[in-house]
Structure formats: C-alpha cells, structure tokens
Design a protein around this motif. Structure first.
Motif, PDB file in Angstrom:
ATOM      1  N   GLY A 182      -6.403  -7.126 -19.964  1.00 48.18           N
ATOM      2  CA  GLY A 182      -7.427  -6.168 -19.842  1.00 48.18           C
ATOM      3  C   GLY A 182      -7.167  -5.408 -18.590  1.00 48.18           C
ATOM      4  O   GLY A 182      -6.078  -5.351 -18.103  1.00 48.18           O
ATOM      5  N   ILE A 183      -8.098  -4.827 -18.277  1.00 50.96           N
ATOM      6  CA  ILE A 183      -7.908  -4.137 -17.016  1.00 50.96           C
ATOM      7  C   ILE A 183      -8.042  -5.163 -15.932  1.00 50.96           C
ATOM      8  O   ILE A 183      -9.110  -5.712 -15.692  1.00 50.96           O
ATOM      9  N   ALA A 184      -6.956  -5.486 -15.315  1.00 54.96           N
ATOM     10  CA  ALA A 184      -6.963  -6.465 -14.239  1.00 54.96           C
ATOM     11  C   ALA A 184      -5.791  -6.140 -13.347  1.00 54.96           C
ATOM     12  O   ALA A 184      -5.018  -5.238 -13.609  1.00 54.96           O
ATOM     13  N   GLY A 185      -5.639  -6.927 -12.308  1.00 58.47           N
ATOM     14  CA  GLY A 185      -4.499  -6.721 -11.445  1.00 58.47           C
ATOM     15  C   GLY A 185      -4.912  -6.141 -10.126  1.00 58.47           C
ATOM     16  O   GLY A 185      -5.975  -5.564  -9.991  1.00 58.47           O
ATOM     17  N   ASP A 186      -4.055  -6.324  -9.165  1.00 64.09           N
ATOM     18  CA  ASP A 186      -4.363  -5.876  -7.823  1.00 64.09           C
ATOM     19  C   ASP A 186      -3.208  -5.081  -7.271  1.00 64.09           C
ATOM     20  O   ASP A 186      -2.059  -5.481  -7.370  1.00 64.09           O
ATOM     21  N   THR A 187      -3.569  -3.958  -6.674  1.00 62.48           N
ATOM     22  CA  THR A 187      -2.626  -2.959  -6.191  1.00 62.48           C
ATOM     23  C   THR A 187      -3.294  -2.287  -5.010  1.00 62.48           C
ATOM     24  O   THR A 187      -4.508  -2.358  -4.859  1.00 62.48           O
ATOM     25  N   THR A 188      -2.528  -1.624  -4.168  1.00 59.58           N
ATOM     26  CA  THR A 188      -3.141  -0.790  -3.150  1.00 59.58           C
ATOM     27  C   THR A 188      -2.329   0.489  -3.005  1.00 59.58           C
ATOM     28  O   THR A 188      -1.177   0.566  -3.444  1.00 59.58           O
ATOM     29  N   SER A 189      -2.950   1.489  -2.405  1.00 56.04           N
ATOM     30  CA  SER A 189      -2.312   2.796  -2.352  1.00 56.04           C
ATOM     31  C   SER A 189      -2.751   3.546  -1.106  1.00 56.04           C
ATOM     32  O   SER A 189      -3.654   3.118  -0.384  1.00 56.04           O
ATOM     33  N   CYS A 190      -2.105   4.670  -0.858  1.00 57.98           N
ATOM     34  CA  CYS A 190      -2.488   5.537   0.251  1.00 57.98           C
ATOM     35  C   CYS A 190      -2.056   6.951  -0.077  1.00 57.98           C
ATOM     36  O   CYS A 190      -1.170   7.173  -0.914  1.00 57.98           O
ATOM     37  N   VAL A 191      -2.698   7.922   0.560  1.00 61.57           N
ATOM     38  CA  VAL A 191      -2.288   9.320   0.461  1.00 61.57           C
ATOM     39  C   VAL A 191      -2.260   9.902   1.867  1.00 61.57           C
ATOM     40  O   VAL A 191      -2.986   9.448   2.755  1.00 61.57           O
ATOM     41  N   ALA A 192      -1.401  10.894   2.054  1.00 66.31           N
ATOM     42  CA  ALA A 192      -1.297  11.540   3.363  1.00 66.31           C
ATOM     43  C   ALA A 192      -0.861  12.987   3.185  1.00 66.31           C
ATOM     44  O   ALA A 192      -0.055  13.303   2.299  1.00 66.31           O
ATOM     45  N   VAL A 193      -1.417  13.847   4.025  1.00 66.34           N
ATOM     46  CA  VAL A 193      -1.029  15.258   4.097  1.00 66.34           C
ATOM     47  C   VAL A 193      -0.839  15.596   5.562  1.00 66.34           C
ATOM     48  O   VAL A 193      -1.671  15.218   6.397  1.00 66.34           O
ATOM     49  N   ASP A 194       0.248  16.278   5.897  1.00 62.91           N
ATOM     50  CA  ASP A 194       0.454  16.632   7.299  1.00 62.91           C
ATOM     51  C   ASP A 194       0.208  18.122   7.515  1.00 62.91           C
ATOM     52  O   ASP A 194      -0.077  18.879   6.576  1.00 62.91           O
ATOM     53  N   ALA A 195       0.304  18.542   8.759  1.00 63.84           N
ATOM     54  CA  ALA A 195      -0.048  19.923   9.123  1.00 63.84           C
ATOM     55  C   ALA A 195       0.898  20.951   8.523  1.00 63.84           C
ATOM     56  O   ALA A 195       0.552  22.136   8.416  1.00 63.84           O
ATOM     57  N   ASP A 196       2.093  20.529   8.094  1.00 57.67           N
ATOM     58  CA  ASP A 196       3.043  21.448   7.475  1.00 57.67           C
ATOM     59  C   ASP A 196       2.810  21.617   5.980  1.00 57.67           C
ATOM     60  O   ASP A 196       3.529  22.394   5.333  1.00 57.67           O
ATOM     61  N   GLY A 197       1.853  20.884   5.411  1.00 55.76           N
ATOM     62  CA  GLY A 197       1.603  20.955   3.979  1.00 55.76           C
ATOM     63  C   GLY A 197       2.395  19.966   3.164  1.00 55.76           C
ATOM     64  O   GLY A 197       2.370  19.998   1.928  1.00 55.76           O
ATOM     65  N   ARG A 198       3.100  19.070   3.840  1.00 50.07           N
ATOM     66  CA  ARG A 198       3.803  17.990   3.142  1.00 50.07           C
ATOM     67  C   ARG A 198       2.761  16.967   2.691  1.00 50.07           C
ATOM     68  O   ARG A 198       1.838  16.631   3.440  1.00 50.07           O
ATOM     69  N   ALA A 199       2.899  16.458   1.465  1.00 46.94           N
ATOM     70  CA  ALA A 199       1.918  15.506   0.945  1.00 46.94           C
ATOM     71  C   ALA A 199       2.632  14.373   0.234  1.00 46.94           C
ATOM     72  O   ALA A 199       3.707  14.557  -0.346  1.00 46.94           O
ATOM     73  N   ILE A 200       2.001  13.203   0.268  1.00 44.64           N
ATOM     74  CA  ILE A 200       2.550  12.049  -0.440  1.00 44.64           C
ATOM     75  C   ILE A 200       1.415  11.233  -1.024  1.00 44.64           C
ATOM     76  O   ILE A 200       0.372  11.043  -0.404  1.00 44.64           O
ATOM     77  N   SER A 201       1.636  10.789  -2.242  1.00 48.53           N
ATOM     78  CA  SER A 201       0.786   9.800  -2.891  1.00 48.53           C
ATOM     79  C   SER A 201       1.663   8.578  -3.132  1.00 48.53           C
ATOM     80  O   SER A 201       2.698   8.679  -3.799  1.00 48.53           O
ATOM     81  N   ALA A 202       1.270   7.439  -2.572  1.00 50.55           N
ATOM     82  CA  ALA A 202       2.112   6.240  -2.609  1.00 50.55           C
ATOM     83  C   ALA A 202       1.290   5.049  -3.078  1.00 50.55           C
ATOM     84  O   ALA A 202       0.117   4.907  -2.717  1.00 50.55           O
ATOM     85  N   ILE A 203       1.922   4.170  -3.865  1.00 48.15           N
ATOM     86  CA  ILE A 203       1.198   3.032  -4.432  1.00 48.15           C
ATOM     87  C   ILE A 203       2.137   1.836  -4.542  1.00 48.15           C
ATOM     88  O   ILE A 203       3.314   1.983  -4.854  1.00 48.15           O
ATOM     89  N   SER A 204       1.610   0.656  -4.239  1.00 53.03           N
ATOM     90  CA  SER A 204       2.438  -0.545  -4.245  1.00 53.03           C
ATOM     91  C   SER A 204       1.637  -1.724  -4.760  1.00 53.03           C
ATOM     92  O   SER A 204       0.405  -1.745  -4.687  1.00 53.03           O
ATOM     93  N   SER A 205       2.353  -2.740  -5.283  1.00 51.27           N
ATOM     94  CA  SER A 205       1.653  -3.822  -5.961  1.00 51.27           C
ATOM     95  C   SER A 205       2.529  -5.056  -6.103  1.00 51.27           C
ATOM     96  O   SER A 205       3.754  -4.969  -6.140  1.00 51.27           O
ATOM     97  N   LEU A 206       1.856  -6.210  -6.223  1.00 48.85           N
ATOM     98  CA  LEU A 206       2.491  -7.454  -6.648  1.00 48.85           C
ATOM     99  C   LEU A 206       2.191  -7.738  -8.115  1.00 48.85           C
ATOM    100  O   LEU A 206       2.517  -8.816  -8.607  1.00 48.85           O
TER     101      LEU A 206
END
Length: 541
Positions: free
Chosen positions: A344-368
């Motif tokens: 089912g919907i289960a599981g554990d994961t975590t993530s982060c997002v970041a944007v810098d002053a130059d307009g560079r952006a990242i969406s990152a996600i990691s899990s066991l």
C-alpha cells in the motif's frame, strides 16, 4: 489566493509561505534546512546546498534515508538546461523469479540480505557533485560527519520509528549501538552518535567509490551472500557508475514539468498531467470532482505500470504519446469507476529542494525504501542497507517486472521542476511517501497551476491517496481511496457516490512531506513551503 477564494476554516490553520529575494531551501527537518540555508548564505549553489542537506538527513531522519539507499535529483541550470541523476542499483546477479519460487518463496523477503539492491545514492551524489558542486565534498559533508560523531538529538519521529522496529535494530550490532544506545529505545532528546558512521561519511567524501570497490564493498557482498542473496560483486561495482541523464518533460497548463526518468516513476506524474490537462481548470480545489478525476488518473497510471512497464523497457513512452493520452482522457470522463485491479502506500523517504540567487534549482530525494530499509548494516560501518529489491521486484515469471539479473526493481522516488513557456523557473517540488509520491506531486502541481494556491496552501491542502499502488508486497490488495477528513463530509459523500471505497484517515493523516519553492518573477520573490504533516521548514537567504 485559491480557486475557493479563501482558505476554508474547516481545513485548519495554515502558515504563510516563507519569502526571500535571494535563495531558498525546504526540507522535512529544521536541522537539514538550517544547514542548506547556511550553505547558500556562504556563497554555495543550490547543488552544494542539496549535497549538504542530503548528508545531514542521514542523521536527522535515519529511518528515511542513508548511505546504503538510493538518490534521485532533477536540476535546472540558470541557462534553462535541465538534467537528472538517478541512483539505484541491481539485485543479485544470481537471482530470478523462478529461482526464488523454487526456494519456496512467494515474495522477496522484506528484511534481511535478500531484500537488498545495490545502493545507488553515493554514486549519484558523486555525479551530482562533479557536475554541479562548487565546494569540496568533504567540506559539504563535514557537518553530517560531526553530527554522527557528536550525536544528533533523537526527535519524536525518530523515536517512533525506532520503537516500531526495535526488535530488528537491536539484532544489528552497529545499528543498535547508534540508534539504541544501552540496548533500549532512546528518549526524545537523547543524542544518537555513531563513530563508525562518522568514519564512513568522511571516507566516502574523500572517495565515493569506496562503497563499491575495495574493503567496504567486499564486506557488504560477503554479508549479503552469507544471508542467501546471490550477489556476484559485479552488480555492486556497476552501482558505482551513475551518469547524468536528460530529464523527461511534458506540458501541464501554462508550465512544462520536468521529471526523473526510469527507473524513477516520474513518467507516472507526467502521464497523470497529460490525462488531466485542462480538466481541472475552474473546478473547486479539493472538491469531489477534482479528487475523483485525480484518483482515476492515478489508478490508470498504476494499472499501466503494473501491466506494461519495467525499469528496463520503454513502454512508458507510448503512455505519454498524444494518442494514448487522448484515449485515456476519454475513458477517464466516460467510464464508470471499477476497483479491484491487482495493484500500500507505505515506506519512508526524505527529500529537499533548493534554489539559489542565480536561478539554479534542484529537487532531490533519497530513501532506504521501507523504514530503516532491510534493517541490516555493512559490518563496522553503520551503513544501513535498503530493501528496494523486496519493494520493487515481482516473483511473477514472465512479467515485465519479474525479478531478473541486471533488471533494476521498480522505484517510487521521483523529483520535479516546472518552468514557464520561456524556460524560466516557476516551481520546484517533491514529496516522500512511497507510491503516494506520484499522486501527491500531481495534486500539489494541480493546486499550484489550476487552483492558484500559494506554496504553503498547496502542500497543506487535504490529501488523497489511491491505495495500494504497485508495490510488490501489496499486489492483489483491494483498492481504497484514503482521504483526509478536512475535505468535508459533502466531498467524502460525493466520492462515495462516484463509487470510491473511501477511508477516512483523519484531518492530517494522509502521509507525505511535500516541499515547494515557487518563483514570482514579477516581484522578484521566492515563496517556499514545507508540509505541516512533518517537522520541516522552508528558509530563505
């Protein structure tokens, strides 16, 4: 504001989105966000911030992610180029669905050595650093190593995770020393320290390939082989090579959505976007008709994934084609609801997002994968290993996703970025939550694009989940629609009238930890948010 005009009082309080004119980060942990904001404030890029935040998450959220897991990210450069890294590995070279069935297994065990796939996180992080990092990796990971050596205070979330899995954790020497000092479940505020993990972080910052070749890699393979997982060692070496890849992209409303390619299920979010594009415009945000259509699109994506897709075929490409989407959209609008598909919907994961002053952006996600993964660690390293193989490989001979050598298990991790018609950054987001991810990411996108909600409203809005998705351990489970009660009695009744088997999960029990940073180009402002269902925070610099 929103298509509803004002935030409904029945939905409870909502914080105002964090605002900034420079850079911004968001994560599911205050300690992680604080570190990311500090990296940006000291002149680091969004990629530098994500590298530091991911490593700190290994300490702040140890049940959700770790060195022995997987990592995916999508990056938008200031010039508009979008690229991804997709770090996940293979199961054992000696494993097959037929062979495991001959052993008397009916599914890949959820814990222990046979549950493990070779981890891709460190290799993907190394590639990310090589292509986008400006600070030395040892510098970026030093705060995480220090937190491991000095001890990170146990949070209420961590205590719940450790309590739930104490019997498994206490059986592993390194994990027990780290997470259950004195052989007991820690209290909130107790420091959880591991000199072995600190040493591992410092080693891998100097030489990421040390996880895949050499003494540490051999210890891992020996542990797994002794536990019945027929690794050759070659698949471990292969996991150490994660190249950068192009993002996969599709339009939705006035934005283009960029996602991580397979083995990530990012295409499933894009398929839902293609099926729903234009259908939700003008409908009340989180109204019965919107939720109904979102749920049908999610169900179709899971059905198509189960019937046609694997990590090593291209069947998903046809599902994003104009002909298939048009047919799917017609069926979405014209067919009665049918439940009970083998997904089912289960599981554990975590993530982060970041944007810098130059307009560079990242969406990152990691899990066991599931909480604390396979609940075993590489000896003398405190590196917990994932259980991704158990979660994503089917023991169904001949199935596209059957367990087979050099076939990566199906994945849940995906990350997204949205740009406007000129390629400018509009939104960057993600959420943990197993097979909920592709559903909740679509819901948040719709809230932003169709409903005009601000980031905090979008991540706080009532959440719904088609359950189950297509996890290997959930095949054949009856389908339900899990709904937060803040939708209101009328909406829940409307969904039941449409044929959904509605399950009330409480006001805020929908799961996930959605994160968003949005760009207001007219005013030159970033607006960011973190999901109130977790402890996260958005911080600007």
């Amino acid at each position: 504001m929103s298509a509803l005009g004002e935030w409904p009082a029945a939905w409870g309080p909502v914080r105002t989105s964090a605002l900034a004119t420079g850079g911004m980060v968001s994560s599911s942990s205050p300690a992680v966000s604080q570190l990311g904001a500090r990296v940006l404030a000291e002149g680091g890029t969004a990629v530098d911030a994500a590298l530091a935040m991911t490593a700190m998450s290994w300490l702040a959220l140890p049940g959700q992610c770790g060195i022995g897991g997987d990592f995916f990210a999508v990056v938008r450069e200031p010039d508009g180029r979008v690229w991804t890294v997709n770090g996940s590995g293979f199961g054992p070279d000696g494993a097959s669905a037929e062979g495991y069935l001959d052993r008397g297994l009916t599914a890949v065990p959820l814990t222990g050595p046979q549950a493990v796939a070779a981890p891709g996180a460190i290799s993907a992080l190394a590639t990310l650093h090589g292509l986008g990092g400006t600070r030395d990796l040892a510098e970026l990971w030093a705060p995480a190593a220090a937190a491991a050596r000095d001890g990170m205070p146990c949070t209420a979330k961590n205590r719940r995770d450790i309590t739930e899995h104490a019997d498994s954790l206490v059986a592993d020497a390194d994990l027990s020393r780290w997470l259950m000092p004195a052989g007991r479940v820690p209290s909130v505020g107790d420091r959880l320290a591991s000199a072995a993990l600190a040493d591992s972080i410092e080693l891998l910052a100097r030489d990421p390939r040390a996880l895949y070749e050499g003494e540490v890699a051999q210890r891992a393979v020996d542990l797994l082989r002794a536990g019945g997982a027929p690794f050759s060692g070659d698949e471990w070496v292969l996991a150490g090579d994660v190249p950068a890849e192009d993002a996969i992209s599709a339009p939705y409303g006035d934005v283009t959505v960029h996602q991580t390619p397979p083995p990530s299920p990012g295409w499933m979010m894009l398929q839902q976007a293609g099926l729903l594009d234009g259908l939700l415009t003008g409908l009340p945000t989180s109204g019965a008709e919107s939720v109904h259509l979102l749920s049908l699109a999610a169900r179709r994506a899971f059905r198509d994934r189960y019937e046609r897709c694997a990590s090593d075929n291209d069947a998903w490409r046809a599902l994003l084609g104009a002909e298939e989407l048009a047919q799917g959209r017609a069926e979405l609008l014209g067919e009665p609801l049918s439940v009970g598909s083998p997904t089912g919907i289960a599981g554990d994961t975590t993530s982060c997002v970041a944007v810098d002053a130059d307009g560079r952006a990242i969406s990152a996600i990691s899990s066991l994968a599931f909480t604390f993964g396979a609940r075993i660690s590489i000896p003398d390293t405190a590196i917990a290993l994932n259980n991704r193989l158990a979660r994503g490989a089917y023991l169904l001979p001949g199935h596209p996703n059957a367990l087979a050598p050099r076939r990566k298990p199906l994945h849940t991790l995906n990350a997204w970025i949205a740009t406007d018609g000129t390629g400018r950054l509009r939104h960057v987001g993600n959420t943990p939550g197993g097979d909920g991810q592709v559903q909740w990411n679509m819901q948040v996108l719709s809230h932003l694009v169709d409903g005009g909600l601000d980031p905090q409203e979008a991540v706080s809005a009532p959440r719904t989940t088609v359950h189950p998705g297509s996890d290997a351990d959930a095949l054949g489970t009856p389908e339900t629609l899990q709904c937060e009660s803040r939708l209101g009695a009328d909406v829940l009744a409307g969904l039941m009238a449409q044929g959904h088997d509605v399950r009330d999960v409480g006001d805020w029990g929908g799961g996930g930890s959605a994160l968003v940073v949005s760009v207001d180009h007219e005013r030159g402002v970033l607006a960011g948010a973190a999901d109130p269902r977790m402890d996260g925070v958005a911080l600007g610099v």
